[in-house]
Design a protein around this motif. Structure first.
Motif, PDB file in Angstrom:
ATOM      1  N   MET A  86       0.823  -1.211   0.000  1.00  0.00           N
ATOM      2  CA  MET A  86       0.000   0.000   0.000  1.00  0.00           C
ATOM      3  C   MET A  86       0.863   1.270   0.000  1.00  0.00           C
ATOM      4  N   LEU A  87       0.586   2.197  -0.924  1.00  0.00           N
ATOM      5  CA  LEU A  87       1.249   3.494  -0.931  1.00  0.00           C
ATOM      6  C   LEU A  87       0.730   4.334   0.228  1.00  0.00           C
ATOM      7  N   HIS A  88       1.601   5.056   0.886  1.00  0.00           N
ATOM      8  CA  HIS A  88       1.245   5.747   2.123  1.00  0.00           C
ATOM      9  C   HIS A  88       0.180   6.818   1.934  1.00  0.00           C
ATOM     10  N   ASN A  89       0.172   7.482   0.797  1.00  0.00           N
ATOM     11  CA  ASN A  89      -0.792   8.574   0.611  1.00  0.00           C
ATOM     12  C   ASN A  89      -2.215   8.099   0.320  1.00  0.00           C
ATOM     13  N   ARG A  90      -2.420   6.776   0.235  1.00  0.00           N
ATOM     14  CA  ARG A  90      -3.758   6.243  -0.039  1.00  0.00           C
ATOM     15  C   ARG A  90      -4.405   5.583   1.180  1.00  0.00           C
ATOM     16  N   ARG A  91      -3.683   5.523   2.285  1.00  0.00           N
ATOM     17  CA  ARG A  91      -4.157   4.734   3.419  1.00  0.00           C
ATOM     18  C   ARG A  91      -5.435   5.285   4.056  1.00  0.00           C
ATOM     19  N   ALA A  92      -5.495   6.592   4.285  1.00  0.00           N
ATOM     20  CA  ALA A  92      -6.650   7.162   4.985  1.00  0.00           C
ATOM     21  C   ALA A  92      -7.938   6.961   4.190  1.00  0.00           C
ATOM     22  N   TRP A  93      -7.885   7.248   2.877  1.00  0.00           N
ATOM     23  CA  TRP A  93      -9.079   7.064   2.053  1.00  0.00           C
ATOM     24  C   TRP A  93      -9.491   5.598   1.999  1.00  0.00           C
ATOM     25  N   MET A  94      -8.511   4.723   1.983  1.00  0.00           N
ATOM     26  CA  MET A  94      -8.819   3.300   1.950  1.00  0.00           C
ATOM     27  C   MET A  94      -9.557   2.868   3.221  1.00  0.00           C
ATOM     28  N   ILE A  95      -9.133   3.374   4.380  1.00  0.00           N
ATOM     29  CA  ILE A  95      -9.802   3.041   5.645  1.00  0.00           C
ATOM     30  C   ILE A  95     -11.270   3.458   5.595  1.00  0.00           C
ATOM     31  N   ILE A  96     -11.509   4.705   5.179  1.00  0.00           N
ATOM     32  CA  ILE A  96     -12.884   5.219   5.126  1.00  0.00           C
ATOM     33  C   ILE A  96     -13.735   4.399   4.161  1.00  0.00           C
ATOM     34  N   CYS A  97     -13.219   4.118   2.984  1.00  0.00           N
ATOM     35  CA  CYS A  97     -13.990   3.373   1.984  1.00  0.00           C
ATOM     36  C   CYS A  97     -14.332   1.972   2.472  1.00  0.00           C
ATOM     37  N   LEU A  98     -13.377   1.303   3.082  1.00  0.00           N
ATOM     38  CA  LEU A  98     -13.617  -0.064   3.553  1.00  0.00           C
ATOM     39  C   LEU A  98     -14.669  -0.106   4.653  1.00  0.00           C
ATOM     40  N   VAL A  99     -14.599   0.840   5.594  1.00  0.00           N
ATOM     41  CA  VAL A  99     -15.578   0.845   6.691  1.00  0.00           C
ATOM     42  C   VAL A  99     -16.971   1.196   6.170  1.00  0.00           C
ATOM     43  N   MET A 100     -17.061   2.094   5.209  1.00  0.00           N
ATOM     44  CA  MET A 100     -18.371   2.431   4.644  1.00  0.00           C
ATOM     45  C   MET A 100     -18.987   1.236   3.912  1.00  0.00           C
TER      46      MET A 100
END
Length: 448
Positions: A86-100
């Motif tokens: 995982m590229l570091h700049n994509r982690r936060a958006w990935m967390i939000i998308c997965l939980v939604m």
């Protein structure tokens, strides 16, 4: 209005200049609250009783739990490649998308007919299994990783009980229908999720001192993952099989805690889940956070093995005393949980973070703890599914409590033995390697 980049630069500048304690408080708070919020989308459904007919000869609640665990298990297998690369700049958006996505599955759980509800729970588990690796990637590879990991690991112990207390409270005090309770619990925690993930995204990357002490953490390619595993396969497999057993027991305790507490006479008390969780967290996490004081990475790696074996011993002794009538049931559940989480938690951060710090520099490859954590986790949740199937098909007439106690003994003895064999292997392998380096007039790999 300030842009995200300006806010991030300001916060990172402040964290660099502020005393280390402020960074630790900020990082622990952001990581803990992020993963705590995730639990609100995963665990509350398990407090429902769901007294209706199952399918295929399987109890309905068991089918729901099995479906979610299967989704979670597949998520761990997917995460082996996704999290480690995982590229570091994509982690936060990935967390939000997965939980939604998981919250959407809980809505389906509420509205779909009974025969499709297990499918909704499978969809709920599928995205959530990757959240841990994304959150821990913000914390690994730092000189304070043990302390940060201890704060994050508190969610294993505290969050599960607290969000189930909220879910149980919605049913008991607000008369919420049990199929709607999970999605409503998720909505309650959604604002906290957004705020904490944003705070997590503001953390600065590890600095030069962190990289010197713990090795720089970078995304791994497929060849990097294979090289790391192939050179240490025996010790890693011993740890992975041990973790498979610890995860199966921990997940069984978590998913059927309502039935276990009911068998012990506390089934009508919503706060009982939080009661045990807070006491267990206090004892386990203080002990594990002290590992930060060990600067020598190999000694700290050894200390993690020792903590796991001690946890196994606590599980056996406390259960034996409970069976003899020498230990109150509430005290036993706290002592048992302490031993179980002392054995379980090191695999999720401390153990593999130190492994990468020792092994990574000697191999000349990109490495991160996320790969090993998800390699172990994928096997762990396979064990969780296996234990559920064993209970249902091979021990259907044994009570939940009796089956739980028998599983404790098997897990503690076999799992503890595997951990000891892992330590003996790495002790032999790395000392042999350092002796060869010294014999070739090379500079031995430093341990700190």
């Amino acid at each position: 209005m300030l842009s995200h980049n300006r806010i991030q630069r300001s916060v990172q500048s402040w964290l660099h200049k502020a005393p280390q304690g402020w960074f630790i408080v900020f990082a622990i708070s952001a990581a803990f609250l992020t993963y705590f919020s995730m639990y609100a989308f995963r665990k509350p459904f398990s407090v429902g009783l769901y007294n209706q007919d199952g399918f295929f000869g399987v109890d309905f609640k068991v089918l729901l739990i099995l479906s979610q665990v299967l989704g979670y298990m597949f998520s761990k297998y997917i995460g082996i490649g996704v999290i480690s690369g995982m590229l570091h700049n994509r982690r936060a958006w990935m967390i939000i998308c997965l939980v939604m996505l998981a919250e959407g599955a809980l809505f389906l759980f509420a509205v779909l007919p009974a025969h499709l509800k297990p499918f909704a729970m499978f969809l709920n588990g599928l995205p959530l299994g990757m959240i841990w690796g994304l959150v821990f990637s913000y914390l690994e590879g730092r000189k304070t990783s043990e302390l940060l990991g201890a704060g994050l690991s508190a969610t294993f112990i505290v969050a599960s009980g607290m969000v189930r207390s909220v879910g149980k409270g919605l049913i008991v005090y607000w008369d919420v229908e049990e199929f709607w309770m999970p999605v409503l619990t998720g909505l309650i925690f959604m604002p906290l999720l957004f705020i904490s993930v944003y705070a997590l995204s503001l953390l600065p990357e590890p600095d030069a001192e962190d990289e010197a002490l713990r090795n720089k953490r970078e995304p791994m390619s497929g060849s990097d993952r294979w090289q790391l595993f192939s050179q240490h396969w025996f010790g890693l497999l011993a740890l992975i099989f041990a973790f498979m057993m610890f995860t199966g027991l921990r997940d069984f305790r978590d998913n059927f805690s309502s039935e276990i507490w009911m068998a012990l006479g506390f089934g009508s008390e919503p706060a009982i889940f939080t009661y045990a969780g807070i006491r267990i967290a206090g004892m386990v996490l203080i002990a594990l956070a002290l590992l930060m004081l060990i600067r020598d990475n190999f000694k700290a790696f050894t200390a993690n093995h020792l903590a796991i074996v001690i946890g196994c011993g606590i599980m056996v002794v406390s259960t034996g005393l409970f069976q003899q009538g020498s230990l109150d049931s509430k005290v036993w559940m706290v002592a048992l949980g302490t031993g179980l989480y002392l054995a379980y938690i090191p695999f999720n951060c401390f153990l593999f973070d130190r492994f990468v710090a020792v092994a990574g520099p000697t191999m000349g490859i990109s490495a991160n703890a996320g790969f090993l954590i998800y390699l172990a986790d994928s096997a762990g949740y396979t064990g969780s599914v296996g234990l559920l199937l064993v209970k249902h098909f091979y021990a259907p007439d044994i009570s939940w409590l009796h089956f739980f106690i028998e599983s404790i003994y098997v897990t503690a003895f076999v799992g503890g033995g595997l951990v000891v064999s892992s330590w003996l292997y790495f002790q032999w392998k790395w000392h042999l390697q350092w002796q060869q380096q010294a014999g070739n007039n090379e500079i031995p790999q430093p341990l700190n």
